[in-house]
Design a protein around this motif. Structure first.
Motif, short mmCIF file in Angstrom:
data_model
loop_
_atom_site.label_atom_id
_atom_site.label_comp_id
_atom_site.label_asym_id
_atom_site.label_seq_id
_atom_site.Cartn_x
_atom_site.Cartn_y
_atom_site.Cartn_z
N ASP A 203 117.78 67.62 14.42
CA ASP A 203 117.96 66.54 15.40
C ASP A 203 118.80 65.38 14.88
O ASP A 203 118.84 64.31 15.51
CB ASP A 203 116.60 66.02 15.86
CG ASP A 203 115.80 67.07 16.60
OD1 ASP A 203 116.41 67.93 17.25
OD2 ASP A 203 114.55 67.06 16.48
N PHE A 204 119.44 65.58 13.74
CA PHE A 204 120.20 64.51 13.11
C PHE A 204 121.63 64.96 12.82
O PHE A 204 121.88 66.13 12.56
CB PHE A 204 119.52 64.05 11.82
CG PHE A 204 118.11 63.57 12.01
CD1 PHE A 204 117.86 62.27 12.41
CD2 PHE A 204 117.04 64.42 11.80
CE1 PHE A 204 116.57 61.81 12.59
CE2 PHE A 204 115.73 63.98 11.99
CZ PHE A 204 115.50 62.67 12.39
N ASP A 205 122.53 63.99 12.83
CA ASP A 205 123.95 64.26 12.59
C ASP A 205 124.31 63.80 11.17
O ASP A 205 124.50 62.61 10.93
CB ASP A 205 124.80 63.53 13.63
CG ASP A 205 126.29 63.80 13.44
OD1 ASP A 205 126.64 64.77 12.73
OD2 ASP A 205 127.10 63.03 14.00
N TYR A 206 124.36 64.76 10.25
CA TYR A 206 124.73 64.45 8.87
C TYR A 206 125.89 65.34 8.44
O TYR A 206 125.96 66.52 8.86
CB TYR A 206 123.53 64.66 7.94
CG TYR A 206 122.61 63.46 7.93
CD1 TYR A 206 122.71 62.49 6.95
CD2 TYR A 206 121.67 63.29 8.94
CE1 TYR A 206 121.89 61.38 6.96
CE2 TYR A 206 120.85 62.17 8.98
CZ TYR A 206 120.96 61.23 7.98
OH TYR A 206 120.17 60.11 8.01
N PRO A 207 126.80 64.82 7.62
CA PRO A 207 127.94 65.62 7.19
C PRO A 207 127.60 66.63 6.11
O PRO A 207 128.47 67.41 5.70
CB PRO A 207 128.93 64.56 6.66
CG PRO A 207 128.06 63.44 6.22
CD PRO A 207 126.89 63.41 7.17
N ILE A 208 126.37 66.60 5.60
CA ILE A 208 125.93 67.59 4.62
C ILE A 208 124.70 68.31 5.18
O ILE A 208 124.03 67.82 6.09
CB ILE A 208 125.60 66.95 3.25
CG1 ILE A 208 124.45 65.94 3.36
CG2 ILE A 208 126.84 66.28 2.67
CD1 ILE A 208 123.97 65.40 2.03
N SER A 209 124.40 69.46 4.62
CA SER A 209 123.32 70.30 5.14
C SER A 209 122.38 70.71 4.01
O SER A 209 122.58 70.34 2.85
CB SER A 209 123.91 71.55 5.80
OG SER A 209 124.66 72.29 4.85
N ILE A 210 121.35 71.46 4.36
CA ILE A 210 120.45 72.03 3.36
C ILE A 210 121.16 73.23 2.73
O ILE A 210 121.44 74.22 3.40
CB ILE A 210 119.12 72.44 3.99
CG1 ILE A 210 118.40 71.20 4.55
CG2 ILE A 210 118.23 73.16 2.97
CD1 ILE A 210 117.19 71.50 5.39
#
Length: 207
Positions: free
Chosen positions: A43-50
Motif C-alpha cells: 500500500d506504499f509507493d517506494y522506489p525500493i522493494s523487499i
C-alpha cells in the motif's frame, strides 16, 4: 560514493529509516528491504522493494545492513540470526544529530534526526534512538534497547539490554533500568526499575 545498504524490516520504522538514509546528506544509499512480510509495502509507493527475506538471507559483499526493527526482543533475534548468516551491520547517525566527546557507538546502532548524546556515553550493539531524544553525560544503553522519540535520559543513567523506552518518557539522572524492562510513554522514572517489568506513570510504577 555512498555505501549501499539494505534496511532490515519493512514496517513503519523501516520506512522511516528509508527517508533518513535517502536524504542528500546521508553517507548511505538504501537499495532494498530485508523482510519476511512480503506484502508490507503493497500500500506504499517506494522506489525500493523487499529484495531478500530474513529467513533466506544471503550476504552481498557490497551491501551492509541497517536495523529497522523497534521491538528489542524481535530485534535481538533477527540481529543474531543475520550475524550467523554472515551479515554485516552498519551504524547510522543522522547528520542533524549531535554526538559529543567520548561517545562510543556499537555495531548496528541507529541514531535518527535531532538527537543529542552529550559526552562519555556508551551505546552497545543494536541500540536505537528515535527522533529528538537526548542522553546526558556518563550514560550507558545496553544491547538491542530501543529509545523512542523525544525521550530525555539524565546524566549517569544506566539502561540495560533489550529495554524499550516509550515516547516522551523522562529518566532522571543516575537511575538504573534493568534488562528487558519496558518504560511506558510519557512516564517519569524517579527510581530504579527492575528487569522484566513494565512501568508507567508519573512517578513510574509497575503495572
Amino acid at each position: 560514493m555512498k555505501k549501499k545498504v539494505y534496511i532490515v524490516g519493512s514496517g513503519g520504522l523501516g520506512r522511516e529509516l528509508y527517508s533518513w538514509l535517502a536524504c542528500p546528506e546521508s553517507e548511505y544509499d538504501p537499495v532494498g528491504f530485508v523482510s519476511d512480510d512480503l506484502s508490507s509495502l503493497d500500500d506504499f509507493d517506494y522506489p525500493i522493494s523487499i529484495v531478500q527475506t530474513i529467513e533466506n538471507f544471503q550476504p552481498v559483499d557490497s551491501v551492509s545492513l541497517i536495523m529497522g526493527i523497534m521491538n528489542p526482543k524481535g530485534k535481538q533475534k533477527v540481529f543474531e540470526q543475520l550475524l550467523l548468516k554472515g551479515a554485516s551491520f552498519s551504524t547510522f547517525v543522522h547528520p542533524s544529530s549531535i554526538i559529543g566527546h567520548n561517545v562510543k557507538l556499537g555495531t548496528g546502532v541507529v541514531i535518527c534526526p535531532m538527537c543529542i548524546l552529550t559526552c562519555d556515553i556508551t551505546l552497545e550493539d543494536g541500540v536505537f534512538f528515535n527522533t529528538s531524544s537526548t542522553m546526558g553525560h556518563d550514560g550507558r544503553v545496553g544491547k538491542y534497547s530501543s529509545i523512542n522519540g523525544k525521550v530525555e535520559i539524565g546524566g549517569g543513567a544506566d539502561i540495560g539490554s533489550s529495554v524499550l523506552v516509550g515516547s516522551r518518557a523522562l529518566v532522571l539522572p543516575q537511575r538504573k533500568i534493568s534488562d528487558s524492562a519496558v518504560i511506558g510513554a510519557g512516564s517519569v522514572v524517579v527510581g530504579h526499575v527492575k528487569s522484566d517489568i513494565t512501568v508507567f506513570g508519573n512517578p513510574a510504577r509497575k503495572i
